[in-house]
Design a protein around this motif. Sequence first.
Motif, PDB file in Angstrom:
ATOM      1  N   ASP A  50       0.646  -1.054  -0.081  1.00 39.45           N
ATOM      2  CA  ASP A  50       0.071   0.196   0.223  1.00 39.45           C
ATOM      3  C   ASP A  50       0.822   1.097   0.228  1.00 39.45           C
ATOM      4  O   ASP A  50       1.482   0.917  -0.095  1.00 39.45           O
ATOM      5  CB  ASP A  50      -0.624  -0.140   1.234  1.00 39.45           C
ATOM      6  CG  ASP A  50      -0.620  -0.038   2.581  1.00 39.45           C
ATOM      7  OD1 ASP A  50      -0.262   0.677   3.134  1.00 39.45           O
ATOM      8  OD2 ASP A  50       0.500  -0.859   2.560  1.00 39.45           O
ATOM      9  N   SER A  51       0.155   2.004  -0.256  1.00 39.53           N
ATOM     10  CA  SER A  51       0.946   3.562  -0.693  1.00 39.53           C
ATOM     11  C   SER A  51       2.163   3.703  -1.174  1.00 39.53           C
ATOM     12  O   SER A  51       2.845   4.272  -1.093  1.00 39.53           O
ATOM     13  CB  SER A  51       1.108   3.961   0.859  1.00 39.53           C
ATOM     14  OG  SER A  51       0.112   4.347   1.476  1.00 39.53           O
ATOM     15  N   ASN A  52       2.446   3.834  -2.398  1.00 39.37           N
ATOM     16  CA  ASN A  52       2.958   3.796  -3.463  1.00 39.37           C
ATOM     17  C   ASN A  52       2.150   4.118  -4.973  1.00 39.37           C
ATOM     18  O   ASN A  52       1.273   5.048  -4.694  1.00 39.37           O
ATOM     19  CB  ASN A  52       3.081   1.921  -3.546  1.00 39.37           C
ATOM     20  CG  ASN A  52       4.676   1.644  -3.085  1.00 39.37           C
ATOM     21  OD1 ASN A  52       5.496   2.030  -2.878  1.00 39.37           O
ATOM     22  ND2 ASN A  52       4.019   0.994  -2.147  1.00 39.37           N
ATOM     23  N   ALA A  53       2.503   3.603  -5.860  1.00 33.70           N
ATOM     24  CA  ALA A  53       1.892   4.409  -6.742  1.00 33.70           C
ATOM     25  C   ALA A  53       2.288   3.029  -7.944  1.00 33.70           C
ATOM     26  O   ALA A  53       2.281   3.840  -9.272  1.00 33.70           O
ATOM     27  CB  ALA A  53       3.315   5.424  -7.787  1.00 33.70           C
ATOM     28  N   LEU A  54       1.745   2.363  -7.558  1.00 34.86           N
ATOM     29  CA  LEU A  54       1.644   1.304  -8.544  1.00 34.86           C
ATOM     30  C   LEU A  54       0.228   0.671  -9.305  1.00 34.86           C
ATOM     31  O   LEU A  54      -0.918   1.676  -9.276  1.00 34.86           O
ATOM     32  CB  LEU A  54       1.024  -0.107  -7.541  1.00 34.86           C
ATOM     33  CG  LEU A  54       2.237  -0.501  -6.462  1.00 34.86           C
ATOM     34  CD1 LEU A  54       2.390  -2.031  -5.382  1.00 34.86           C
ATOM     35  CD2 LEU A  54       4.196  -0.760  -7.594  1.00 34.86           C
ATOM     36  N   SER A  55       0.008   0.487 -10.602  1.00 35.35           N
ATOM     37  CA  SER A  55      -0.873   0.685 -11.809  1.00 35.35           C
ATOM     38  C   SER A  55      -1.089  -0.893 -11.870  1.00 35.35           C
ATOM     39  O   SER A  55       0.012  -1.757 -11.847  1.00 35.35           O
ATOM     40  CB  SER A  55      -0.870   1.322 -12.600  1.00 35.35           C
ATOM     41  OG  SER A  55       0.128   2.106 -13.433  1.00 35.35           O
ATOM     42  N   VAL A  70      -3.216 -12.337   4.441  1.00 31.47           N
ATOM     43  CA  VAL A  70      -3.043 -10.558   4.772  1.00 31.47           C
ATOM     44  C   VAL A  70      -2.637 -10.073   3.293  1.00 31.47           C
ATOM     45  O   VAL A  70      -1.276  -9.551   2.741  1.00 31.47           O
ATOM     46  CB  VAL A  70      -2.194  -9.774   5.834  1.00 31.47           C
ATOM     47  CG1 VAL A  70      -2.630  -8.019   5.629  1.00 31.47           C
ATOM     48  CG2 VAL A  70      -2.653  -9.893   7.118  1.00 31.47           C
ATOM     49  N   LEU A  71      -3.712  -9.014   2.913  1.00 30.29           N
ATOM     50  CA  LEU A  71      -3.000  -8.683   1.930  1.00 30.29           C
ATOM     51  C   LEU A  71      -3.564  -6.579   2.072  1.00 30.29           C
ATOM     52  O   LEU A  71      -4.380  -6.936   1.332  1.00 30.29           O
ATOM     53  CB  LEU A  71      -3.934  -9.242   0.221  1.00 30.29           C
ATOM     54  CG  LEU A  71      -3.685  -8.374  -0.967  1.00 30.29           C
ATOM     55  CD1 LEU A  71      -2.228  -8.456  -1.546  1.00 30.29           C
ATOM     56  CD2 LEU A  71      -4.411  -9.474  -1.975  1.00 30.29           C
ATOM     57  N   VAL A  72      -2.516  -5.739   1.540  1.00 31.37           N
ATOM     58  CA  VAL A  72      -2.729  -5.018   1.726  1.00 31.37           C
ATOM     59  C   VAL A  72      -2.021  -3.811   0.430  1.00 31.37           C
ATOM     60  O   VAL A  72      -1.261  -3.863   0.339  1.00 31.37           O
ATOM     61  CB  VAL A  72      -2.269  -4.051   2.769  1.00 31.37           C
ATOM     62  CG1 VAL A  72      -2.604  -2.487   3.273  1.00 31.37           C
ATOM     63  CG2 VAL A  72      -2.181  -4.244   3.907  1.00 31.37           C
TER      64      VAL A  72
END
Length: 80
Positions: A50-55, A70-72
């Motif tokens: 989480d909190s990246n710039a993945l697309s 757990v998958l965030v």
Amino acid sequence: LDSNALSGSIPGSLGNLSQLTILDLDSNALSGSIPGSLGNLSQLIYLGLDSNALSGSIPGSLGDLSQLTVLVLAVNALSG
């Protein structure tokens, strides 16, 4: 490795770390797509991206991770 200002894409070669149980790359500046090879991490119980710039799409191979509890993926631009 969370909150380390890491940038660039997630290397597909991480999928070769067969005994990895936790991959925490939260709060960095990672971009690009999630490599489908992460679906090879059969021992993985926690995946935090989480909190990246993945697309792009969420790889279906992540659904094969039977140990994953757990998958965030929040705060990215992912689809699927």
